[in-house]
Design an enzyme around this catalytic site. Structure first.
Site, PDB file in Angstrom:
ATOM      1  NE  ARG A   1      53.138  78.494 -39.683  1.00  0.00           N
ATOM      2  CZ  ARG A   1      52.052  78.677 -38.954  1.00  0.00           C
ATOM      3  NH1 ARG A   1      52.157  79.039 -37.690  1.00  0.00           N
ATOM      4  NH2 ARG A   1      50.861  78.508 -39.466  1.00  0.00           N
TER       5      ARG A   1
ATOM      6  CB  SER B   1      51.633  76.755 -45.808  1.00  0.00           C
ATOM      7  OG  SER B   1      50.285  76.417 -45.574  1.00  0.00           O
TER       8      SER B   1
ATOM      9  CD  GLU C   1      54.823  77.675 -42.934  1.00  0.00           C
ATOM     10  OE1 GLU C   1      54.346  76.648 -42.430  1.00  0.00           O
ATOM     11  OE2 GLU C   1      54.128  78.649 -43.286  1.00  0.00           O
TER      12      GLU C   1
END
Length: 339
Positions: free
Chosen positions: A161, A231, A327
């Site tokens: 990520r 998410s 995130e």
């Protein structure tokens, strides 16, 4: 452009905030010209694709640029399919395009919301595949110089990520096109979750695609129905020794090897094990089917979402000694902020 416009329709969390001006870019030249002018004039600028990976924390005191550039170029070599895709193309529609053309390799990343240009920033991933696994290059405009630069997949410095676009190039680069390369000989990735059941000589890219879509639709809320940003927390990566200590206390804890010395722990398992599934702060709640997703359950404010997220971070640290990282990008008055 319009003065003081609502951004509710431009963020999948459905949070009611506004910006001073909104510009929708349909072509790469107008996108590039407009964004560079804003950058050089030192005005606050927020570049948005689908608005699926952001939490608007405040009204934005500047211009929001929505990227709607379109175009897919396909060429083949003896061994590979190569695609050059404009930043404003919808990610899931690209996956479907490839499937229809008989191009395999994208199917594990089906139903991820957002636009192609945003995918490199987060190095999106799901079900055993990351963006970097199919990326060949990323093209961007250097906002200071106006130079168009193409980085190889190695130069993008992709991590979990993470990428150069989140670090040294943050706020300096406008992603305009992305290049992909996948082999003509399909190499299925079936080691993750429900895909394990598909192993066998007759498995097809369409079967993988259908399995991923069914799984995501069962567990993840449709942003068009229930506001969310997908998410909300990264799966934390911890030392193997710490993971083994946790296994002794929590035998059912879910983790996956991450290199030789680390384990990636399922953040959703941690949140559920802490008893937070369904937990609500104001109009924001932990999704009752997938604890990794926070939802706009009842006209949530950004304060509700942020309060819920901070509560989860505190609870997980107290229970497991693990610090969760968010995130989505947190967007404040003039740019990004932390939780």
């Amino acid at each position: 452009m319009t003065d003081s416009i609502s951004l509710k329709a431009h963020n999948t969390f459905g949070l009611e905030h506004s910006c001073r001006a909104l510009f929708i870019a349909k072509t790469t030249p107008e996108l590039s010209t407009f964004c560079q002018q804003l950058y050089l004039s030192n005005q606050p600028m927020l570049i948005l694709g689908g608005g699926s990976n952001i939490v608007l924390c405040d009204d934005f005191a500047g211009t929001v640029v929505v990227v709607e550039t379109k175009g897919i170029e396909l060429r083949t070599t003896e061994s590979d399919y190569c695609l050059a895709v404009e930043a404003g193309e919808d990610w899931h529609e690209l996956v479907c395009y490839c499937l229809d053309k008989g191009i395999a390799g994208f199917e594990n990343l089906a139903l991820i919301p957002g636009k192609v240009g945003a995918a490199p920033i987060q190095n999106i991933g799901a079900y055993g595949i990351e963006f970097k696994d199919i990326c060949e290059w990323v093209e961007y405009l250097d906002l200071a110089s106006g130079e168009r630069i193409r980085l190889s997949v190695e130069q993008c410095e992709f991590g979990y990520r993470d990428s150069a676009f989140k670090r040294q190039l943050s706020g300096k680069a406008l992603i305009t096109r992305v290049g992909f390369k996948v082999p003509k000989v399909w190499l299925p990735r079936l080691d993750y979750g429900p895909l394990k059941a598909l192993k066998g000589p007759n498995v097809t890219p369409k079967a993988v695609f259908d399995c991923i879509c069914a799984t995501r639709m069962e567990k993840l809320p449709d942003p068009a129905v229930v506001g969310n940003a997908g998410s909300f927390f990264k799966n934390p990566i911890i030392e193997n020794e710490q993971f083994q200590t946790l296994v002794a206390r929590y035998p059912n804890i879910v983790g996956y090897p991450h290199g030789r010395r680390h384990t990636k722990v399922a953040a959703g398992w941690l949140i559920e094990a802490a008893g937070l599934k369904g937990f609500q702060v104001g109009g924001a709640a932990v999704h009752d089917k997938q604890a990794l997703v926070l939802i706009n359950k009842d006209n949530a404010s950004s304060d509700d979402v942020l309060g819920l997220a901070r509560h989860i971070v505190d609870c997980i640290f107290k229970e497991f000694g693990i610090t969760l990282e968010h995130e989505p990008r947190m967007i404040a008055t003039t740019g990004e902020r932390s939780l």
